[in-house]
Write a protein that holds these residues in place. Structure first.
Motif, mmCIF file in Angstrom:
data_model
loop_
_atom_site.group_PDB
_atom_site.id
_atom_site.type_symbol
_atom_site.label_atom_id
_atom_site.label_comp_id
_atom_site.label_asym_id
_atom_site.label_seq_id
_atom_site.Cartn_x
_atom_site.Cartn_y
_atom_site.Cartn_z
ATOM 1 N N ILE A 79 -53.715 125.426 37.534
ATOM 2 C CA ILE A 79 -52.776 124.298 37.506
ATOM 3 C C ILE A 79 -53.496 122.965 37.392
ATOM 4 C CG2 ILE A 79 -50.950 123.138 38.805
ATOM 5 C CD1 ILE A 79 -50.285 125.939 39.992
ATOM 6 N N ALA A 80 -54.550 122.770 38.187
ATOM 7 C CA ALA A 80 -55.266 121.489 38.156
ATOM 8 C C ALA A 80 -55.972 121.330 36.813
ATOM 9 C CB ALA A 80 -56.270 121.426 39.300
ATOM 10 N N PRO A 81 -55.923 120.125 36.241
ATOM 11 C CA PRO A 81 -56.583 119.902 34.949
ATOM 12 C C PRO A 81 -58.093 119.765 35.120
ATOM 13 C CG PRO A 81 -55.607 117.868 35.726
ATOM 14 C CD PRO A 81 -55.254 118.919 36.745
ATOM 15 N N PRO A 82 -58.859 120.064 34.052
ATOM 16 C CA PRO A 82 -60.304 119.822 34.135
ATOM 17 C C PRO A 82 -60.596 118.328 34.168
ATOM 18 C CG PRO A 82 -59.711 120.574 31.943
ATOM 19 C CD PRO A 82 -58.466 120.641 32.771
ATOM 20 N N ASP A 83 -61.697 117.942 34.796
ATOM 21 C CA ASP A 83 -62.043 116.529 34.936
ATOM 22 C C ASP A 83 -62.506 115.965 33.600
ATOM 23 O OD1 ASP A 83 -62.661 114.215 36.823
ATOM 24 O OD2 ASP A 83 -64.595 114.499 35.848
ATOM 25 N N ASP A 88 -64.888 121.571 33.407
ATOM 26 C CA ASP A 88 -64.474 122.629 34.327
ATOM 27 C C ASP A 88 -65.404 122.740 35.536
ATOM 28 O OD1 ASP A 88 -62.105 123.590 33.238
ATOM 29 O OD2 ASP A 88 -63.176 124.732 31.717
ATOM 30 N N ALA A 89 -66.625 122.207 35.432
ATOM 31 C CA ALA A 89 -67.557 122.289 36.568
ATOM 32 C C ALA A 89 -66.979 121.605 37.795
ATOM 33 C CB ALA A 89 -68.892 121.654 36.200
ATOM 34 N N GLN A 90 -66.094 120.624 37.584
ATOM 35 C CA GLN A 90 -65.501 119.884 38.705
ATOM 36 C C GLN A 90 -64.677 120.811 39.599
ATOM 37 O OE1 GLN A 90 -61.922 119.001 38.452
ATOM 38 N NE2 GLN A 90 -61.966 118.141 40.518
ATOM 39 N N ALA A 153 -74.766 121.791 37.124
ATOM 40 C CA ALA A 153 -73.828 121.587 36.023
ATOM 41 C C ALA A 153 -73.627 120.107 35.705
ATOM 42 C CB ALA A 153 -72.485 122.246 36.360
ATOM 43 N N VAL A 154 -73.626 119.260 36.722
ATOM 44 C CA VAL A 154 -73.238 117.866 36.479
ATOM 45 C C VAL A 154 -74.425 116.908 36.559
ATOM 46 C CG1 VAL A 154 -71.799 115.970 37.281
ATOM 47 C CG2 VAL A 154 -70.866 118.264 37.173
ATOM 48 N N PRO B 125 -57.870 113.730 34.819
ATOM 49 C CA PRO B 125 -57.912 114.628 33.659
ATOM 50 C C PRO B 125 -58.334 113.875 32.403
ATOM 51 C CG PRO B 125 -55.650 114.131 34.260
ATOM 52 C CD PRO B 125 -56.509 113.493 35.290
ATOM 53 N N ALA B 126 -58.819 114.631 31.411
ATOM 54 C CA ALA B 126 -59.234 114.032 30.150
ATOM 55 C C ALA B 126 -58.060 113.293 29.512
ATOM 56 C CB ALA B 126 -59.758 115.110 29.213
ATOM 57 N N GLY B 127 -58.322 112.116 28.960
ATOM 58 C CA GLY B 127 -57.303 111.403 28.222
ATOM 59 C C GLY B 127 -56.397 110.527 29.063
ATOM 60 N N ALA B 128 -56.529 110.571 30.391
ATOM 61 C CA ALA B 128 -55.669 109.744 31.244
ATOM 62 C C ALA B 128 -56.015 108.263 31.045
ATOM 63 C CB ALA B 128 -55.832 110.124 32.706
#
Lengths: 288, 135
Positions: A79-83, A88-90, A153-154, B125-128
């Motif tokens: 559900i949570a979006p990737p950063d 996706d590492a977030q 990763a980051v 999120p990307a694009g925000a």
């Protein structure tokens, strides 16, 4: 800490109707006594920790933990979006942050239980301190391992000589040393050694907690590669609501799971009704 | 009265030694993990040894030159040019904070062999919104 202890208290209070008269039973059964055996009646066992109602409560808590973990996994992975920056590492945040939080909580429980032991000399408090320290050491190790993955990763490095990372390893070493000291002092060798172990251990358990604020505020007090807190920050920096929801759900899942493990382990460490202290952790029978 | 068990004593010794080593090795550089461009520019001994430098990667300053990545790090109005040996991590981009580790040369160029990308405590999120420009 509060949750763990409150949860524990609620369990013991609810089952106060059943009295386990350990003291007289012990002397009556002709159990071998040593100078270390606690002679006061009713203090050797955690009141009502072994009865069926408490076991049923622990099982319910286990199911609740499982449900929360499933929900948190779905929220964190699907559900949570990737950063935007970290990708996706977030998502490692949903494991790393709750692991660190629950470790803090466990060490706070060590502090409270150690103070409880120093005030009452009741072996129940000593066992709580030990179990909480075991949980805290495991969770700190998990935090460091997950942090290494996230860092690779980051940041681009598994490890950095950064105040947060170094102080967290010190925290781990301090409580691993606490558990080692307990073994050296004679815990778990068949002789009830609570008072030989409990006193010095409680002092270390209280002193060790000084490292927790050091770890938590290291990113504020010193220059650090590690980012500061988001949820616990005074002026909350922006975080996507879905990400925050996944994080909070995961925090709840970790806290509940840790409480469940705490109560299970505590029940497994209960002295047997015959009066002898288990030499090692007995297999926690499912009905306990 | 107590006969401390040998394995336990050995473990305690190893843990104590580990703690001592960490404190000794770690805290020297740890409590001031990095320095800013202004501090390095003002310090006459800055070129003496390895150090860490942190700042924002100046947008438009990144170029690749004979296997090296060249960019500028800026903070508080000061900038230092960095020559990085090797490829920076994937998350490295203009407008983000970075920490480089290496030596400041006499020509005022920082020769680095490790780039660490710092990220802040904001998550979106990307694009925000356009990432990176917030700071």
């Amino acid at each position: 800490m509060l949750l763990v202890l409150l949860r524990f208290n609620s369990l013991t209070v609810r089952h106060s109707g059943i009295i386990v008269g350990v003291g007289p039973a012990q002397s009556g059964s002709g159990a071998v006594r040593t100078a270390d055996t606690d002679d006061r009646p009713g203090v050797a066992r955690t009141p009502r920790a072994g009865d069926r109602r408490a076991a049923a409560d622990r099982r319910s808590l286990g199911w609740l933990a499982g449900g929360l973990a499933t929900a948190a996994a779905a929220a964190g992975l699907l559900i949570a979006p990737p950063d935007a920056v970290q990708g996706d590492a977030q998502r490692l945040m949903y494991l790393h942050v709750p692991a660190a939080w629950t470790a803090y909580l466990a060490f706070a429980a060590v502090l409270a239980s150690s103070l409880g032991y120093l005030a009452t000399r009741d072996p129940c408090w000593d066992r709580r301190a030990r179990v909480a320290a075991e949980l805290g050491v495991g969770l700190t190790t998990l935090t460091i391992a997950l942090g290494a993955l996230w860092g690779r990763a980051v940041w681009g490095a598994w490890w950095a000589w950064d105040p947060r990372l170094v102080s967290t390893v010190l925290l781990l070493l301090a409580y691993a040393g606490y558990l080692a000291a307990r073994r050296v002092l004679g815990e778990g060798r068949g002789v009830p050694a609570t008072h030989r172990v409990g006193g010095p251990a409680a002092v270390v358990g209280v002193a060790g907690f000084a490292l927790v604020p050091l770890v938590h505020f290291s990113v504020v007090w010193w220059r650090s590669l590690h980012q500061p807190a988001t949820i616990l920050a005074p002026d909350r920096p922006p975080i996507d609501p879905l990400m925050a929801a996944a994080l909070l759900l995961s925090l709840a899942a970790f806290t509940t799971t840790a409480t469940w493990l705490f109560l299970r382990r505590l029940a497994a460490l209960e002295p047997t009704p015959g009066g002898s202290v288990p030499t090692a952790a007995p297999n926690p029978v499912e009905t306990r | 009265m107590t006969r401390p068990n040998r394995a336990g004593l050995a473990l305690a010794t190893v843990l104590l030694a580990g703690t001592g080593l960490l404190v000794q090795a770690g805290l020297r550089d740890t409590l001031s993990y990095y320095r800013t461009p202004a501090e390095l520019a003002a310090d006459p001994d800055a070129g003496a040894g390895r150090t860490r430098l942190s700042g924002v990667v100046v947008p438009g300053s990144i170029r690749h030159d004979r296997g090296q990545t060249v960019f500028r790090l800026a903070a508080d109005g000061h900038e230092i040019t960095v020559r990085q040996q090797g490829v920076p991590p994937e998350t490295f981009r203009a407008g983000q904070d970075a920490v480089v580790e290496g030596v400041l040369g006499p020509d005022g160029v920082f020769r680095s062999d490790q780039v660490l990308v710092r990220h802040d405590n904001e998550y979106r999120p990307a694009g925000a919104t356009s990432p990176g420009t917030a700071r």
